[in-house]
Design an enzyme around this catalytic site. Structure first.
Site, PDB file in Angstrom:
ATOM      1  N   GLN A 210      16.779 104.190 -32.964  1.00 55.17           N
ATOM      2  CA  GLN A 210      17.342 104.837 -31.774  1.00 55.17           C
ATOM      3  C   GLN A 210      16.570 104.466 -30.511  1.00 55.17           C
ATOM      4  O   GLN A 210      17.069 104.647 -29.401  1.00 55.17           O
ATOM      5  CB  GLN A 210      17.333 106.362 -31.935  1.00 55.17           C
ATOM      6  CG  GLN A 210      18.184 106.885 -33.087  1.00 55.17           C
ATOM      7  CD  GLN A 210      19.674 106.669 -32.878  1.00 55.17           C
ATOM      8  OE1 GLN A 210      20.154 106.526 -31.750  1.00 55.17           O
ATOM      9  NE2 GLN A 210      20.424 106.628 -33.968  1.00 55.17           N
ATOM     10  N   LYS A 233      23.270  98.915 -33.354  1.00 59.08           N
ATOM     11  CA  LYS A 233      23.074  99.964 -32.346  1.00 59.08           C
ATOM     12  C   LYS A 233      22.625  99.378 -31.005  1.00 59.08           C
ATOM     13  O   LYS A 233      22.535 100.099 -30.022  1.00 59.08           O
ATOM     14  CB  LYS A 233      22.047 100.994 -32.840  1.00 59.08           C
ATOM     15  CG  LYS A 233      22.531 101.817 -34.050  1.00 59.08           C
ATOM     16  CD  LYS A 233      21.601 102.989 -34.315  1.00 59.08           C
ATOM     17  CE  LYS A 233      21.603 103.457 -35.766  1.00 59.08           C
ATOM     18  NZ  LYS A 233      22.820 104.145 -36.178  1.00 59.08           N
ATOM     19  N   CYS A 373      22.576 112.318 -41.372  1.00 58.42           N
ATOM     20  CA  CYS A 373      21.523 111.745 -42.224  1.00 58.42           C
ATOM     21  C   CYS A 373      20.157 112.297 -41.849  1.00 58.42           C
ATOM     22  O   CYS A 373      19.149 111.589 -41.909  1.00 58.42           O
ATOM     23  CB  CYS A 373      21.508 110.215 -42.177  1.00 58.42           C
ATOM     24  SG  CYS A 373      23.050 109.490 -42.712  1.00 58.42           S
TER      25      CYS A 373
END
Lengths: 417, 155
Positions: A210, A233, A373
């Site tokens: 992230q 991502k 998750c």
């Protein structure tokens, strides 16, 4: 609004999917970028061009296409190295995704070698990890007889480091943590924790899945010894991930998968192995995916990760403000946009996250609902599941307005207003 | 997408006021089922005697569809002979797996016909089936135990 990317409307035109309309004629409002990001035309075109004009296996084909394909694949490695400021391109290992990168590390640490984890050793992770950075360590410690320990969380969603000297001791072999939480959004003090880990001789593994999409990454400054992220991502394709590691650490880890291209020589008696990064890249790699990832990180570098970060912070602050106006809504994690990433998970009293997501979807708004998750992090806050809206460099304030209106509508649909 | 096709009034009513909720004694089998993709979970108990489903009690965490489905399921199976209840389960399963092409039989499914729309939302079919699958599992265990007990007492 300060901080937004200049030319946001032009940037949005780079992403063809953002022009889509969904059932009922609703324009797509894509707020699920922490799950996977959308792809700019340049990534799509680069991959198509590679398949149309340069396709061949890499490092094995003695012909012109083979040379072109190898060059494109290795150029992608250079681009990734530059994107994360790696001191050497050889420290960039291509994997299938971030999960495989983390599993590569956790698996090879179980085997004989200078870094081997064994009985009596400790591995330290945190309660806010994605399952990808929990389960490999559970497997490692179960298989080796080592102990798994967890940093707890504070009530406001930060890592509780008050007991850091008790958590990280001379028994600690590995400290593995996420840089930015995929559920709470929290940005963790990775360098500070790495400093303590290095004092006791432990290696530091950072899950940057992230972080890489939204923060400027300097792997050396981060304090990590090993760092993982995934291509899809960071506006790249699926099927390609990255493990960066300090050369001396990667050199000390034994091979992971055995096969083609990871060897120096093979005899019936034994094999010797290639140097890094090829030691960890057995078999034909995801070539066009790597080439696509190269184009993706180039695209991000062209925008400037400082600018992408500023955009995320501006949009996240605006989202937190908007969400605060919805009655019965509780945001999980820090409420200060400067201390968090763009993934905002929340509960809406009286409406289950599935139902929230379903109502939003009927208006063209894509969010994620469930445990993301991160079941231990949900359990820590006594929450079974949550709704998560996650923005990215192409998100507009108007899309946040649509989210807030959609949530008001969800409340009225379920007769709460 | 038509939200009202999914969220029928009957479903919302059962969601707000679930029937037979809570865990009760006596019971011969208790199971815990989860939907790993979303985290919905149900703990469910079954009390079977004389070949009849005497009681089904449950503690469920989940969305409106999964909660309402548990409520409707208990209405349909409590008081029925096990074989008949299993038949209702089959009918509901066929409806859910029918991709919206199966005409629901109101004689058999009563309030359960409200879930016909759910079959058109593939992501939500598992929500509707969670408690039904838990019930089937628990009942199979309870009936197995029942038979064992009988055999023991006879022997």
């Amino acid at each position: 609004m300060d901080g937004l990317l200049p030319d946001l409307e032009l940037i949005r035109k780079d992403f063809p999917i953002l022009q889509r309309t969904l059932a009922g004629g609703h324009p797509l409002v894509y707020l699920d970028s922490a799950n996977t990001s959308q792809k700019p035309q340049v990534v799509i075109d680069t991959m198509v061009d590679h398949l149309e004009r340069h396709n061949a296996n890499v490092a094995r084909a003695m012909h012109q296409l083979g040379a072109e394909s190898s060059e494109a694949f290795e150029a992608a490695r250079d681009k990734v190295a530059s994107f994360i400021k790696a001191p050497s391109r050889d420290e960039v290992v291509f994997t299938k995704n971030a999960s495989e990168a983390l599993n590569l590390v956790a698996n090879t640490l179980a085997w004989k070698g200078p870094l081997q984890v064994g009985e009596g050793d400790e591995v330290v992770i945190t309660e806010m990890e994605h399952h990808s950075n929990i389960v490999p360590w559970q497997l490692l410690t179960e298989r080796t007889g080592a102990t798994l320990r967890w940093f707890g969380l504070t009530d406001d969603g930060h890592l509780d480091t008050s007991n850091i000297d008790d958590m990280i001791t001379e028994r600690t072999k590995v400290v593995s943590l996420t840089w930015v939480s995929n559920m709470l959004g929290t940005v963790n003090p990775v360098a500070e924790i790495a400093r303590r880990a290095h004092e006791v001789g432990a290696i530091v593994v950072v899950d940057a899945s992230q972080a890489a999409p939204q923060l400027p990454v300097d792997v050396v400054a981060s304090g990590a010894d090993l760092l993982a992220f995934t291509g899809h991502k960071v506006v790249g394709p699926t099927g390609i991930g990255v493990l960066w590691g300090k050369r001396e650490v990667l050199d000390q880890l034994p091979p992971f998968l055995g096969g083609g291209e990871m060897i120096e020589t093979v005899t019936m008696a034994r094999s010797t192995y290639a140097g890094i990064p090829h030691k960890f890249e057995a078999g034909t790699p995801p070539i066009v995916e790597a080439v696509g990832l190269g184009a993706a990180v180039d695209y991000l570098s062209h925008l400037g990760m400082e600018n992408v970060h500023a955009h995320e912070q501006a949009i996240t602050a605006y989202a937190l403000e908007g969400l605060a106006t919805v009655p019965g809504l509780t945001v999980l994690g820090p409420l200060d946009a400067t201390q968090r990433g763009g993934a905002v998970a929340f509960e809406l009293e009286g409406v289950h996250p599935h139902d929230v997501a379903q109502v939003l979807d009927s208006r063209g708004i894509a969010v994620r609902a469930g445990h993301h998750c991160a079941k231990p992090a949900h359990a820590r806050f006594g929450v079974q599941s949550s709704t998560r809206a996650s923005s990215y460099l192409y998100t507009t304030p108007a899309e946040i307005d649509a989210l807030v209106e959609g949530l008001e509508y969800a409340r009225s649909y379920f007769k709460l207003a | 997408m038509d939200l009202d096709a999914l969220y029928q009034e009957i479903i919302l009513d059962h969601y707000k006021n679930p029937h037979h909720a809570g865990l009760r004694d006596p019971f011969e089998a208790e199971v815990h089922h989860v939907n790993p993709t979303c985290g919905d979970e149900v703990t469910l108990r079954v009390h079977v005697s004389d070949g009849v489903v005497q009681d089904v009690s449950y503690d469920a965490l989940g969305c409106s569809i999964s909660q309402a489905s548990a409520s409707v399921m208990t209405d349909l199976v409590i008081g029925k002979p096990v074989a008949e209840a299993m038949g209702i389960h089959e009918t509901f399963l066929a409806l859910m797996q029918g991709r919206g092409q199966v005409e629901p039989d109101e004689e058999v499914l009563e309030d359960g016909i409200a879930f016909a729309g759910v079959a058109r939302f593939p992501a939500r079919v598992k929500c509707a089936l969670l408690s039904w699958m838990a019930w089937k599992d628990a009942t199979a265990q309870a009936v197995g135990d029942d038979i064992t007990t009988k055999e023991t007492s006879n022997g």
